[in-house]
Design a protein around this motif. Structure first.
Motif, PDB file in Angstrom:
ATOM      1  N   TRP A   7     105.585   6.611  -2.770  1.00 11.96           N
ATOM      2  CA  TRP A   7     104.552   6.925  -1.782  1.00 11.96           C
ATOM      3  C   TRP A   7     103.951   5.665  -1.170  1.00 11.96           C
ATOM      4  O   TRP A   7     103.628   5.647   0.015  1.00 11.96           O
ATOM      5  N   GLN A  20     100.093  12.673  -2.052  1.00  9.68           N
ATOM      6  CA  GLN A  20     100.230  14.122  -1.868  1.00  9.68           C
ATOM      7  C   GLN A  20     101.204  14.452  -0.744  1.00  9.68           C
ATOM      8  O   GLN A  20     102.031  15.365  -0.870  1.00  9.68           O
ATOM      9  N   ARG A  21     101.122  13.696   0.364  1.00  9.59           N
ATOM     10  CA  ARG A  21     102.056  13.942   1.482  1.00  9.59           C
ATOM     11  C   ARG A  21     103.491  13.687   1.049  1.00  9.59           C
ATOM     12  O   ARG A  21     104.405  14.447   1.391  1.00  9.59           O
ATOM     13  N   GLU A  30     104.756  16.489  -1.288  1.00 12.08           N
ATOM     14  CA  GLU A  30     105.048  17.720  -0.556  1.00 12.08           C
ATOM     15  C   GLU A  30     106.357  17.611   0.222  1.00 12.08           C
ATOM     16  O   GLU A  30     107.172  18.542   0.252  1.00 12.08           O
ATOM     17  N   ALA A  38     109.305  17.550  -2.314  1.00  6.57           N
ATOM     18  CA  ALA A  38     109.459  18.848  -2.964  1.00  6.57           C
ATOM     19  C   ALA A  38     110.164  19.830  -2.022  1.00  6.57           C
ATOM     20  O   ALA A  38     111.029  20.613  -2.453  1.00  6.57           O
ATOM     21  N   ASN A  39     109.825  19.783  -0.739  1.00  7.43           N
ATOM     22  CA  ASN A  39     110.487  20.639   0.235  1.00  7.43           C
ATOM     23  C   ASN A  39     111.962  20.267   0.377  1.00  7.43           C
ATOM     24  O   ASN A  39     112.838  21.144   0.445  1.00  7.43           O
ATOM     25  N   SER A  60     113.795  21.457  -2.647  1.00  4.73           N
ATOM     26  CA  SER A  60     113.930  22.921  -2.693  1.00  4.73           C
ATOM     27  C   SER A  60     115.138  23.379  -1.888  1.00  4.73           C
ATOM     28  O   SER A  60     115.769  24.396  -2.212  1.00  4.73           O
TER      29      SER A  60
END
Length: 419
Positions: free
Chosen positions: A147, A169-170, A173, A176-177, A180
């Motif tokens: 990060w 956090q950005r 996210e 993680a996307n 996925s």
């Protein structure tokens, strides 16, 4: 301990597309993927609230123009793939604006010494990620999280202690996307926001990073890259490290990037007192792993995915990297550098750690030893599963001919050939 699960990806040539991947291929509706250099820089200015000083132009505008020209020539790239790269360019230019603004307000940053960094280089998929994440557990060394590499300077005032950083956090996210959509990526190269990352991301801010090439096939850019000296970009990376050290020490860094392997001269010019560790692995094994990893993620950014074309591209690219490494290896003498063969490293990781520490002149304290050996025990190889590769069948590669092509490398560095 349970044996690692075998992972077989059987749809590299004809990927099974989920709705999320189809949407990623298309990209957001309201995005101009035809932006030129001026438009990208203007968007970066907008992102930073009107900052306009990009600092000294070390050729980054020309490099961005070449990247955009090469992107237009890559007919297999999806619209979403092209947008991802342009959006990345906007982000790193916004980073550059924030860096220049911070240094202008705090010129003492440029007086911060980057003392005797420990730098790891090596082919992609040759153990460098494991090594840097491992040694980063020695808290006397400053390491680069994913990060931080993506956003070195905050875009908003610092939060009170204990509050999560929105940059982390950005990043979490976003990745993680990504994972996925591509669940097997964690077994090949996990991207956790808090994990230790390659410092080549800092070279992006001078638009001289080879990571463009992992997302697209841009031979025009590669030719331009090799035709120009990269020393000024490595000096810019040092500037970013000074900024990061200003936020949080210590100032002895542990860094790693495969890109360093083809930039041993510029690396020495920027970091003359560094200790350099180069990992070496059978390039055929590297290509088995690398083409599978990139071929798997190509389902988002390429249509068709074209595994044989990917293999041809990366065989040529690894060839150029290895030849550059051999050509520039003389810049680093034995008092500052060591070559580590992958099979030796896998056979005795603890012994290699001690060898590196001795070379770096870094005492191995009881506290550091406990942390390092604890990480080694807790992170066995293939913990997320073992991916099975098919360089010959899926990618159409003649392995015997490939070994002949890399004979010069086997002769220089006696890596064990892997099946």
């Amino acid at each position: 301990m349970n044996a690692p699960q075998d992972i077989i990806i059987d749809d590299l040539a004809q990927p099974r597309l989920t709705p999320a991947i189809i949407a990623a291929r298309q990209g957001p509706d309201h995005f101009d993927e035809t932006m030129d250099v001026d438009a990208i820089l203007a968007r970066a200015t907008d992102m930073t609230g009107g900052l306009t000083d990009f600092g000294e132009d070390t050729g980054f505008r020309d490099r961005l123009a070449i990247v955009l020209e090469a992107l237009a020539e890559d007919e297999g790239l999806t619209r979403g793939g092209r947008i991802t790269i342009i959006d990345h360019a906007i982000r790193v230019m916004a980073n550059r604006l924030r860096i220049e603004d911070l240094v202008k307000r705090h010129p003492e940053i440029l007086d911060i010494p980057i003392e005797s960094p420990l730098i790891i280089a090596g082919l992609p998929r040759s153990g460098t990620t494991h090594l840097v994440n491992w040694l980063a557990h020695d808290k006397r060394l400053r390491s680069l999280t994913l990060w931080e590499s993506e956003e070195p300077v905050p875009s908003a005032p610092p939060l009170p202690p204990g509050q999560p950083d929105p940059r982390e956090q950005r990043s979490a996210e976003f990745w993680a996307n990504f994972e996925s959509m591509l669940p097997h990526m964690a077994a090949m190269h996990g991207m956790e926001a808090s994990s230790i990352h390659e410092d080549n991301e800092l070279l992006y801010m001078d638009l001289n990073c080879y990571s463009w090439e992992f997302q697209t096939r841009i031979p025009r850019w590669i030719d331009h890259y090799f035709a120009h000296d990269r020393t000024q970009s490595y000096l810019y990376e040092k500037k970013v490290l000074q900024v990061l050290t200003w936020y949080r020490g210590p100032n002895r860094w542990i860094l790693k990037s495969p890109q360093h392997m083809e930039n041993l001269g510029p690396l020495k010019a920027a970091f003359p007192d560094a200790t350099l560790v180069i990992t070496h692995r059978d390039p055929v094994a590297v290509l088995r792993s690398l083409t599978t990893m990139l071929g798997y993620s190509d389902r988002i950014r390429r249509d068709p995915t074209d595994p044989p074309g990917l293999a041809r591209h990366w065989i040529d690219r690894i060839d150029r990297l290895l030849r550059a490494c051999i050509d520039q290896r003389h810049h680093w003498g034995p008092e500052q550098s060591v070559d580590i063969l992958f099979h030796d490293y896998m056979a005795d990781q603890e012994g290699m750690m001690r060898r590196v520490y001795e070379l770096a002149g870094l005492p191995l304290t009881a506290e550091a030893e406990t942390a390092l050996l604890g990480y080694l025990n807790d992170n066995p190889r293939h913990a997320q599963g073992r991916v099975r590769y098919d360089l010959e069948g899926v990618f159409g590669v003649d392995v015997a001919a490939l070994r002949e092509r890399f004979a010069y490398y086997y002769n220089r560095f006696p890596v064990r050939q892997e099946n």
